[in-house]
Scaffold this active site. Sequence first.
Site, PDB file in Angstrom:
ATOM      1  CB  SER A  86      -1.646  57.398  39.938  1.00 50.31           C
ATOM      2  OG  SER A  86      -2.072  56.967  38.667  1.00 50.31           O
ATOM      3  CG  ASN A  87      -6.486  57.703  37.784  1.00 52.45           C
ATOM      4  OD1 ASN A  87      -6.456  56.648  37.164  1.00 52.45           O
ATOM      5  ND2 ASN A  87      -6.167  58.864  37.222  1.00 52.45           N
TER       6      ASN A  87
END
Length: 454
Positions: A264-265
């Site tokens: 993810s981020n």
Amino acid sequence: MEKSLKNKKIVVGVTGSIAAYKSALLVRELIKAGAEVQVVMTPAATKFITTTTLESLSRHPVVVEMFEDIKQTSGAWHVQLAQWADLMIIAPCSATTLSKVANGLSDTALVCVAMALPPEKPLLIAPAMDFDMWQHPATQNNIRILKSFGYTIIPPAEGELASGLIGPGRLPDIPVLMDRIFKSLDNLENQSEINLDNNISNLNEKPLESIDESLEKDKWNTELELEMLKKKMQLQTFDKLKGKKILITAGPTIEKIDSVRFISNFSTGKMGFALANFAAEIGAEIILISGPTQLEPPTKCNFILVQSAEEMYQEVMKYFQNIDIAIFSAAVADFTPKIKFEHKMKKEEVGESVAIELVRTKDILAKAGKSKTHQFIVGFALETDNLLENAKRKLQEKNCDLIVANLANVPDSGFGGDKNTITIIDKFGKETKFMPLPKLQAAKEILKAIAERI
Ligand code: CTP
């Protein structure tokens, strides 16, 4: 020479406002200047600052309730306190107490004291509230009433408010309050020298106002009128978004590796949620499609929680043909694992190292840009280098009407923080650069830019 308040008796009224903590600083400064101080608080004020703090600073018991036992020995204690005082200041004064004093609604100990104050004694009121509450015609009407009673209104200062909005509403700094107290007491002394035959009708007159003070008020009134005019124009601009269907993507997406791991981020969704909140507030119909975040979605919106880029794409496409505006603020993962393991990948299965093959996700904004018919499309460009150049390229390639460029990895911009530093670029090349703004304020500027172009 240091100004002194020696032998002066001052009642400080404190009401329920985020600025209530500043009353402690005011009491401390008054005591330092030699005044005797008694504090009266509204029950709401005690949610922001304790009576103990103000008791120890003022060295007097603090009154909150009208019928507290400690006060009942003397019957009309509020009248005695008002008679005792040379001056009363309500700082901060909330919209509620402002309205009560203006309308004589004495249902709190604080308002009782204010109303029992003999007319010759100055009552200073320092309003502090959110920008919109301050601008509200009801508040402004109450201000006019209070001024007509001869009370001194200490104009709120401009700046960032607790709500995140920027405008007039803050309690002025303590030196400003102190200055107004000194001036009011000086005026009173000058006045009593002038009015040698100090008859009772003179007691109803307003305290004398210095030229500086009246100039300051004029300047402030002009600023306020300009501010209200600007606000009115803005409201007319935002009216264009009323009833419009706005789709907003927000937050990160998470791309599963196996049943317990993902890629993810760092997106927190704050920018997208701020856009949804503000747009809902001005009457737009919101579809908020978001990846997982810690945030509460606005109550007035159709909230769709998704996990992966593919899910976000499917949801966007479900609604895209029937919306008027789409804002793509999500930080969509550009890659997703080619193979997603159903079960937890075990170390012994993969050995000492593991290569995860990633494949491109669908570019949701680009797909929307391709299939657009009537929709107004806004993209975001989060960059670490060549901000404007890359943003302009994305605006064109993804067929946007507007793009919001912001830098990652710098203070007050990009992921996570409460502020964002944005540049809005439209498809005709017009660029508008903003200073770092709280995300709600940045959302307001983005929606304004949209409203001006649809
Ligand atoms: N976007 C999208 N779907 C993707 C990737 C991006 O909808 N799979 C949208 C984002 O929501 C944003 C815009 O495209 O509005 C630009 O995203 P950004 O991450 O800045 O750029 P990318 O196009 O992904 O390009 P790069 O990562 O190479 O900078």
